[in-house]
Design a protein around this motif. Structure first.
Motif, PDB file in Angstrom:
ATOM      1  N   GLU A   1      93.331 -53.525  -0.836  1.00  0.00           N
ATOM      2  CA  GLU A   1      94.504 -53.906  -1.623  1.00  0.00           C
ATOM      3  C   GLU A   1      94.893 -52.743  -2.529  1.00  0.00           C
ATOM      4  O   GLU A   1      94.067 -51.861  -2.806  1.00  0.00           O
ATOM      5  CB  GLU A   1      94.194 -55.138  -2.476  1.00  0.00           C
ATOM      6  CG  GLU A   1      93.987 -56.408  -1.673  1.00  0.00           C
ATOM      7  CD  GLU A   1      93.666 -57.607  -2.565  1.00  0.00           C
ATOM      8  OE1 GLU A   1      93.627 -58.720  -2.034  1.00  0.00           O
ATOM      9  OE2 GLU A   1      93.471 -57.429  -3.787  1.00  0.00           O
TER      10      GLU A   1
ATOM     11  N   ALA B   1      92.812 -59.536  -5.485  1.00  0.00           N
ATOM     12  CA  ALA B   1      93.891 -60.076  -6.322  1.00  0.00           C
ATOM     13  C   ALA B   1      93.666 -61.542  -6.656  1.00  0.00           C
ATOM     14  O   ALA B   1      93.932 -61.986  -7.787  1.00  0.00           O
ATOM     15  CB  ALA B   1      95.231 -59.885  -5.614  1.00  0.00           C
TER      16      ALA B   1
ATOM     17  N   ASN C   1      96.053 -54.729  -9.584  1.00  0.00           N
ATOM     18  CA  ASN C   1      96.709 -54.378  -8.322  1.00  0.00           C
ATOM     19  C   ASN C   1      98.025 -53.637  -8.516  1.00  0.00           C
ATOM     20  O   ASN C   1      98.435 -52.878  -7.640  1.00  0.00           O
ATOM     21  CB  ASN C   1      96.976 -55.630  -7.483  1.00  0.00           C
ATOM     22  CG  ASN C   1      95.696 -56.264  -6.974  1.00  0.00           C
ATOM     23  OD1 ASN C   1      95.246 -57.272  -7.503  1.00  0.00           O
ATOM     24  ND2 ASN C   1      95.096 -55.671  -5.952  1.00  0.00           N
TER      25      ASN C   1
END
Length: 303
Positions: A270, A126, A281
Motif C-alpha cells: 500500500e 490501511a 497511507n
C-alpha cells in the motif's frame, strides 16, 4: 525447494536516536517497499551506560507496530494509556500503536553496564491504521526454543517453526521472527514462505548465506574445518542480508558459529506516507496526525 538469492549485504550504520542514544540502524527512512511490511530495524547494543541512559523520552506513534527484543540489560516503558513495565533480558514487547499512543522507553544496563537489543517497526495496513493501541509483553521464559541434532538452536518469537509456535499473535503482517544459532562449520537450511519478504540480521559470530543467484549457487571457495566449501565471503556482526524470492535460505556457519535474526512477513503493498514515528497511507492522513498532535487529540478514546 528454491533457494532465495541474496539481493544485498550491508552493514548497519551508526546513528543517534531519542535523547542521544547511540545505536546502529540496519534499514529505515529509505525505500519502504524494500522490506515491506517492515519499515525500520535498529540494533541498540552498547557497553557504555553514557551512550544509552538518556533513552527515548515521550514520543508519539501512529499507524505502525514496534517490536522490541532485549538480550542484555532492561528497558523501562510507560505510555499515555497508563501502561508501564520493564523488559528484561530475553523479553519481547510487541506494541501496536494503531490510532496513536505516546510512550517512553528508558534503557538500563546490566550489572556490567551493558545493553543489547533490537527494535523492528512493522507497518499496519490501511484497515488497521486507526485500531485501538495494545501491548503484548512476553517474558523470555515463555518464548519456545528448539534444538536440532546438529546443535542448531532456534527461539520462535512469533510464527510457527519446527513444530513450535511463538507466543506473540494477532500481528497484521503475520510475521515469522526467529532468533537462530548455528554451530561452528555447520551448514543449515531454513524454510520461509515463498510470498514473504525476508531478511537476516547477523549479530554474533560469522557465516555466509549461500547465494542462488551466482552461476552455480556460489561465489567463492573457502576452507573451513579442513574442507573446501563453496560460500560467499563470511559476514559478521551487525550485517543485514536481504533475500529475494524463494522458499528456503541456507547458511554456512563460520569457525565460531553464527547467531542471527531471521525475519519474514507478508507484504502490505500500500502507499506509505511517513514522517518520523508516524506512518500513514496519504499525505492528508499524515497532516491530520500532526494536527492531532498539536491540538491535543492524538490519543483517541477507547471504543
Amino acid at each position: 525447494m528454491s533457494l532465495r538469492p541474496t539481493l544485498e549485504i550491508r552493514k548497519a550504520q551508526a546513528t543517534l536516536e531519542g535523547a542521544g542514544v547511540k545505536l546502529h540502524r540496519a534499514f529505515g527512512f529509505q525505500d519502504p517497499s524494500e522490506l515491506d511490511p517492515f519499515l525500520l530495524f535498529d540494533d541498540f547494543r552498547n557497553d557504555r551506560p553514557e551512550d544509552f541512559l538518556k533513552g527515548f523520552p515521550w514520543h508519539p506513534h501512529r499507524g505502525i507496530e514496534t517490536i522490541t527484543y532485549v538480550l542484555e540489560g532492561s528497558v523501562d516503558h510507560s505510555d499515555s494509556l497508563g501502561n508501564q513495565g520493564t523488559l528484561g533480558a530475553g523479553d519481547v514487547q510487541w506494541m501496536t500503536a494503531g490510532s496513536g499512543i505516546l510512550h517512553q522507553e528508558m534503557p538500563q544496563g546490566n550489572a556490567r553496564g551493558q545493553l543489547h537489543g533490537f527494535q523492528l517497526w512493522g507497518n499496519l495496513p490501511a484497515s488497521q491504521k486507526m485500531t485501538a493501541p495494545r501491548y503484548q509483553d512476553i517474558t523470555g521464559a515463555d518464548i519456545p526454543q528448539v534444538t536440532d541434532d546438529d546443535g542448531t538452536v532456534v527461539k520462535v518469537i512469533t510464527g510457527a517453526f519446527w513444530g513450535k509456535v511463538g507466543p506473540v499473535d494477532g500481528i497484521a503482517a503475520d510475521p515469522q521472527y526467529l532468533d537462530v544459532f548455528v554451530p561452528a562449520r555447520v551448514r543449515k537450511s531454513f524454510k520461509i514462505d515463498t510470498y514473504r519478504r525476508a531478511f537476516a540480521y547477523i549479530f554474533q559470530g560469522s557465516g555466509a548465506f549461500v547465494d542462488a543467484s551466482a552461476p552455480s549457487g556460489v561465489l567463492l571457495e573457502k576452507e573451513i574445518g579442513g574442507e573446501e566449501i563453496n560460500i560467499r565471503d563470511l559476514s559478521g556482526d551487525r550485517t543485514l542480508v536481504r533475500f529475494g524470492t524463494g522458499d528456503e535460505v541456507t547458511v554456512q556457519a563460520g569457525p565460531d558459529g553464527i547467531r542471527f535474526l531471521l525475519i519474514s512477513g507478508a507484504p502490505i503493498e500500500e502507499p506509505v506516507a511517513w514522517h518520523g514515528p508516524i506512518v500513514m497511507n496519504t499525505q492528508a492522513e499524515l497532516q491530520q496526525a500532526m494536527r492531532d498532535l498539536n491540538n491535543g487529540t492524538f490519543i483517541k478514546p477507547a471504543h
